[in-house]
Scaffold this motif. Structure first.
Motif, short mmCIF file in Angstrom:
data_model
loop_
_atom_site.label_atom_id
_atom_site.label_comp_id
_atom_site.label_asym_id
_atom_site.label_seq_id
_atom_site.Cartn_x
_atom_site.Cartn_y
_atom_site.Cartn_z
N SER A 26 -16.98 57.95 50.35
CA SER A 26 -17.94 58.57 51.26
C SER A 26 -18.78 59.68 50.64
N LEU A 27 -18.29 60.30 49.57
CA LEU A 27 -19.05 61.37 48.94
C LEU A 27 -19.95 60.82 47.84
N GLY A 31 -22.43 65.57 45.75
CA GLY A 31 -21.74 66.40 46.73
C GLY A 31 -22.23 66.23 48.15
N PHE A 32 -23.00 65.21 48.41
CA PHE A 32 -23.48 64.95 49.77
C PHE A 32 -22.71 63.78 50.37
N TYR A 46 -24.02 67.06 60.80
CA TYR A 46 -23.09 65.97 60.58
C TYR A 46 -22.31 66.13 59.28
N HIS A 47 -22.91 66.76 58.29
CA HIS A 47 -22.13 67.07 57.08
C HIS A 47 -20.99 68.03 57.44
N GLN A 86 -21.69 72.53 47.91
CA GLN A 86 -23.06 72.10 48.17
C GLN A 86 -23.46 72.46 49.61
N PHE A 87 -22.60 72.11 50.55
CA PHE A 87 -22.87 72.43 51.95
C PHE A 87 -23.08 73.93 52.12
#
Length: 167
Positions: A26-27, A31-32, A46-47, A86-87
């Protein structure tokens, strides 16, 4: 969590393997979370909504088995830590740089009961990152996210993150 409660080590180990596969799948290497990136204005939210439960699962694994998925790098080179960092970069004053929408949905005013502070608080405890700590310090105590329509807490993973860590 059920397998931990039942002390079913075999099934818990199977779920840990599945979680690792999920992270690798999923990643992105950047890093997204590509599946969430397609959600336009909602992609940042959603992240958050995806990172909160997966980090809570990683905490359960760490507490139960000692295996540290927070710092684990998948066979494909993906990392939960990098995704969290990243987030955080974008929520920490770089919203306009978010690559999936130039005006992502984000709380107009942060408080101890707005997202993403519950996740950042928990990750400040995990990663001991002083930038995370500086970001959340003015908003303590962190009490989770309250739905603005109902006034009730969302059932997120980190409603009271301070209570889930020893100090």
């Amino acid at each position: 969590a059920l397998y931990r409660f039942m002390d079913d080590k075999l099934r818990l180990a199977e779920e840990v393997t599945a979680l690792k596969e999920h992270l690798d799948h999923s990643l992105s290497i950047e890093g997204f979370i590509p599946e969430e990136a397609s959600r336009g204005k909602h992609s940042l939210w959603y992240h958050y909504f995806a990172l909160a439960p997966v980090t809570a699962a990683a905490k359960l694994v760490l507490d139960t088995t000692g295996e540290d998925l927070f710092r684990w790098v998948s066979p494909g080179g993906k990392s939960l830590q990098y995704a969290v960092e990243q987030f955080f970069h974008y929520v920490n004053g770089h919203l306009k740089e978010w690559p999936y929408d130039d005006n992502p949905i984000f709380p107009a005013q942060l408080s101890g009961s707005t997202w993403p502070l519950d996740l950042v608080e928990a990750m400040a405890n995990i990663y001991k990152n002083p930038d995370f700590e500086r970001f959340i310090a003015p908003y303590r105590p962190i009490s989770g996210n309250i739905n603005i329509n109902s006034g009730l807490y969302h059932a997120y993973a980190w409603i009271y993150p301070e209570l889930q860590f020893q100090r």
